[in-house]
Design a protein around this motif. Structure first.
Motif, PDB file in Angstrom:
ATOM      1  N   ARG A  47       3.037  36.752 -34.675  1.00 53.54           N
ATOM      2  CA  ARG A  47       3.890  35.565 -34.906  1.00 53.54           C
ATOM      3  C   ARG A  47       3.255  34.625 -35.917  1.00 53.54           C
ATOM      4  N   LEU A  48       1.957  34.413 -35.806  1.00 51.45           N
ATOM      5  CA  LEU A  48       1.283  33.511 -36.743  1.00 51.45           C
ATOM      6  C   LEU A  48       1.321  34.062 -38.169  1.00 51.45           C
ATOM      7  N   VAL A  49       1.136  35.362 -38.307  1.00 45.29           N
ATOM      8  CA  VAL A  49       1.229  35.976 -39.639  1.00 45.29           C
ATOM      9  C   VAL A  49       2.640  35.810 -40.188  1.00 45.29           C
ATOM     10  N   LEU A  50       3.652  36.112 -39.375  1.00 41.99           N
ATOM     11  CA  LEU A  50       5.044  35.961 -39.826  1.00 41.99           C
ATOM     12  C   LEU A  50       5.367  34.515 -40.173  1.00 41.99           C
ATOM     13  N   ARG A  51       4.854  33.585 -39.382  1.00 40.46           N
ATOM     14  CA  ARG A  51       5.127  32.175 -39.660  1.00 40.46           C
ATOM     15  C   ARG A  51       4.505  31.764 -40.992  1.00 40.46           C
ATOM     16  N   PHE A  52       3.309  32.277 -41.274  1.00 40.24           N
ATOM     17  CA  PHE A  52       2.663  31.964 -42.548  1.00 40.24           C
ATOM     18  C   PHE A  52       3.400  32.615 -43.714  1.00 40.24           C
ATOM     19  N   VAL A  53       3.832  33.859 -43.527  1.00 41.90           N
ATOM     20  CA  VAL A  53       4.489  34.606 -44.607  1.00 41.90           C
ATOM     21  C   VAL A  53       5.940  34.162 -44.802  1.00 41.90           C
ATOM     22  N   GLN A  54       6.684  34.034 -43.685  1.00 44.42           N
ATOM     23  CA  GLN A  54       8.111  33.735 -43.778  1.00 44.42           C
ATOM     24  C   GLN A  54       8.437  32.260 -43.615  1.00 44.42           C
ATOM     25  N   GLY A  55       7.547  31.504 -43.028  1.00 43.26           N
ATOM     26  CA  GLY A  55       7.784  30.082 -42.817  1.00 43.26           C
ATOM     27  C   GLY A  55       8.666  29.815 -41.617  1.00 43.26           C
ATOM     28  N   ALA A  56       9.070  28.571 -41.502  1.00 43.55           N
ATOM     29  CA  ALA A  56       9.944  28.117 -40.418  1.00 43.55           C
ATOM     30  C   ALA A  56      10.952  27.148 -41.001  1.00 43.55           C
ATOM     31  N   PRO A  57      12.135  27.105 -40.430  1.00 43.85           N
ATOM     32  CA  PRO A  57      13.145  26.162 -40.927  1.00 43.85           C
ATOM     33  C   PRO A  57      12.656  24.721 -40.790  1.00 43.85           C
ATOM     34  N   PRO A  58      13.097  23.852 -41.673  1.00 43.65           N
ATOM     35  CA  PRO A  58      12.695  22.442 -41.561  1.00 43.65           C
ATOM     36  C   PRO A  58      13.362  21.776 -40.359  1.00 43.65           C
ATOM     37  N   ALA A  59      12.793  20.661 -39.952  1.00 42.88           N
ATOM     38  CA  ALA A  59      13.393  19.895 -38.855  1.00 42.88           C
ATOM     39  C   ALA A  59      14.766  19.394 -39.282  1.00 42.88           C
ATOM     40  N   PRO A  60      15.714  19.382 -38.360  1.00 41.98           N
ATOM     41  CA  PRO A  60      17.048  18.863 -38.698  1.00 41.98           C
ATOM     42  C   PRO A  60      16.969  17.374 -39.059  1.00 41.98           C
ATOM     43  N   PRO A  61      17.841  16.917 -39.944  1.00 38.48           N
ATOM     44  CA  PRO A  61      17.793  15.511 -40.349  1.00 38.48           C
ATOM     45  C   PRO A  61      18.104  14.537 -39.203  1.00 38.48           C
ATOM     46  N   GLN A  62      18.784  14.997 -38.156  1.00 40.73           N
ATOM     47  CA  GLN A  62      19.113  14.133 -37.018  1.00 40.73           C
ATOM     48  C   GLN A  62      17.883  13.793 -36.177  1.00 40.73           C
ATOM     49  N   GLU A  63      16.816  14.570 -36.325  1.00 36.69           N
ATOM     50  CA  GLU A  63      15.618  14.380 -35.512  1.00 36.69           C
ATOM     51  C   GLU A  63      14.790  13.225 -36.063  1.00 36.69           C
ATOM     52  N   PRO A  64      14.541  12.194 -35.245  1.00 36.50           N
ATOM     53  CA  PRO A  64      13.686  11.098 -35.704  1.00 36.50           C
ATOM     54  C   PRO A  64      12.290  11.607 -36.068  1.00 36.50           C
ATOM     55  N   ALA A  65      11.677  10.985 -37.046  1.00 42.13           N
ATOM     56  CA  ALA A  65      10.385  11.447 -37.571  1.00 42.13           C
ATOM     57  C   ALA A  65       9.316  11.548 -36.493  1.00 42.13           C
ATOM     58  N   ILE A  66       9.285  10.619 -35.566  1.00 40.82           N
ATOM     59  CA  ILE A  66       8.267  10.646 -34.515  1.00 40.82           C
ATOM     60  C   ILE A  66       8.427  11.884 -33.633  1.00 40.82           C
ATOM     61  N   PHE A  67       9.670  12.305 -33.397  1.00 41.19           N
ATOM     62  CA  PHE A  67       9.906  13.514 -32.607  1.00 41.19           C
ATOM     63  C   PHE A  67       9.539  14.765 -33.406  1.00 41.19           C
ATOM     64  N   GLY A  68       9.738  14.722 -34.710  1.00 41.39           N
ATOM     65  CA  GLY A  68       9.311  15.830 -35.553  1.00 41.39           C
ATOM     66  C   GLY A  68       7.808  16.008 -35.506  1.00 41.39           C
ATOM     67  N   LEU A  69       7.086  14.897 -35.542  1.00 38.82           N
ATOM     68  CA  LEU A  69       5.630  14.940 -35.439  1.00 38.82           C
ATOM     69  C   LEU A  69       5.209  15.478 -34.068  1.00 38.82           C
ATOM     70  N   ALA A  70       5.891  15.007 -33.018  1.00 40.10           N
ATOM     71  CA  ALA A  70       5.589  15.499 -31.672  1.00 40.10           C
ATOM     72  C   ALA A  70       5.872  16.989 -31.555  1.00 40.10           C
ATOM     73  N   ALA A  71       6.962  17.456 -32.174  1.00 36.28           N
ATOM     74  CA  ALA A  71       7.302  18.883 -32.129  1.00 36.28           C
ATOM     75  C   ALA A  71       6.235  19.715 -32.832  1.00 36.28           C
ATOM     76  N   LYS A  72       5.762  19.240 -33.985  1.00 39.50           N
ATOM     77  CA  LYS A  72       4.701  19.972 -34.698  1.00 39.50           C
ATOM     78  C   LYS A  72       3.428  20.047 -33.859  1.00 39.50           C
ATOM     79  N   ALA A  73       3.072  18.926 -33.235  1.00 42.33           N
ATOM     80  CA  ALA A  73       1.874  18.906 -32.387  1.00 42.33           C
ATOM     81  C   ALA A  73       2.048  19.830 -31.179  1.00 42.33           C
TER      82      ALA A  73
END
Length: 168
Positions: free
Chosen positions: A74-100
């Motif tokens: 999964r980590l290799v695929l995530r590095f190679v293929q990436g992940a979709p960006p956070a939806p614009p409806q998601e507040p920035a603080i929740f995006g940071l929490a999701a990444k963490a």
């Protein structure tokens, strides 16, 4: 170099399959740890374990090793293929929490099998205590947060986050 993910609408099919297979194995080992628990109690109490207890512990260990293997892919695929960006409806603080939270989930899904193997195969009791008493509890908390976050996306912000990890 990581891929440009700005235009990704969903995760790739292999990423989705690996996500749900990993989730199933993690839940299996979290909900059904009896084989390892019985083995550990018996070894601590008597210094040995029955064949059934060893077999149950081995199943738990093999599932953990499979999780570690899948997380590596999964980590290799995530590095190679990436992940979709956070939806614009998601507040920035929740995006940071999701990444963490995602980083912590990946860390735990590596640390749990490693500490489990250190305890089971190498006899490091301290690693077994960290595995079963600390990391497992943190993993449960993160799983609940992960599921709640997905539900908030689906029903409150009405985003496609669940769709991009299910049907694409």
């Amino acid at each position: 170099m990581p891929p440009d993910t700005a235009n990704l609408a969903s995760y790739s099919l292999p990423q989705r399959i690996l996500h749900w297979l990993t989730a199933a194995l993690v839940i299996y080992n979290l909900v059904l740890p009896d084989g390892m628990s019985e083995w550990r109690r018996s070894v601590r109490r008597t210094g040995s374990a029955s064949l059934e207890q060893v077999a149950g512990a081995n199943i738990h260990a093999y599932v953990g090793i499979a999780i570690l293997f899948l997380i590596g892919i999964r980590l290799v695929l995530r590095f190679v293929q990436g992940a979709p960006p956070a939806p614009p409806q998601e507040p920035a603080i929740f995006g940071l929490a999701a990444k963490a939270a995602h980083a912590a989930l990946y860390f735990l899904l590596v640390a749990l099998p490693v500490t489990g193997m250190a305890a089971f195969y190498l006899g490091y009791d301290g690693a077994g205590d960290v595995h079963a008493e600390v990391l497992k509890v943190i993993l449960w908390v993160l799983i609940v947060a992960h599921v709640l976050g997905a539900l908030v996306h689906q029903f409150y912000w009405k985003t496609n986050v669940l769709r991009r990890m299910t049907v694409g």
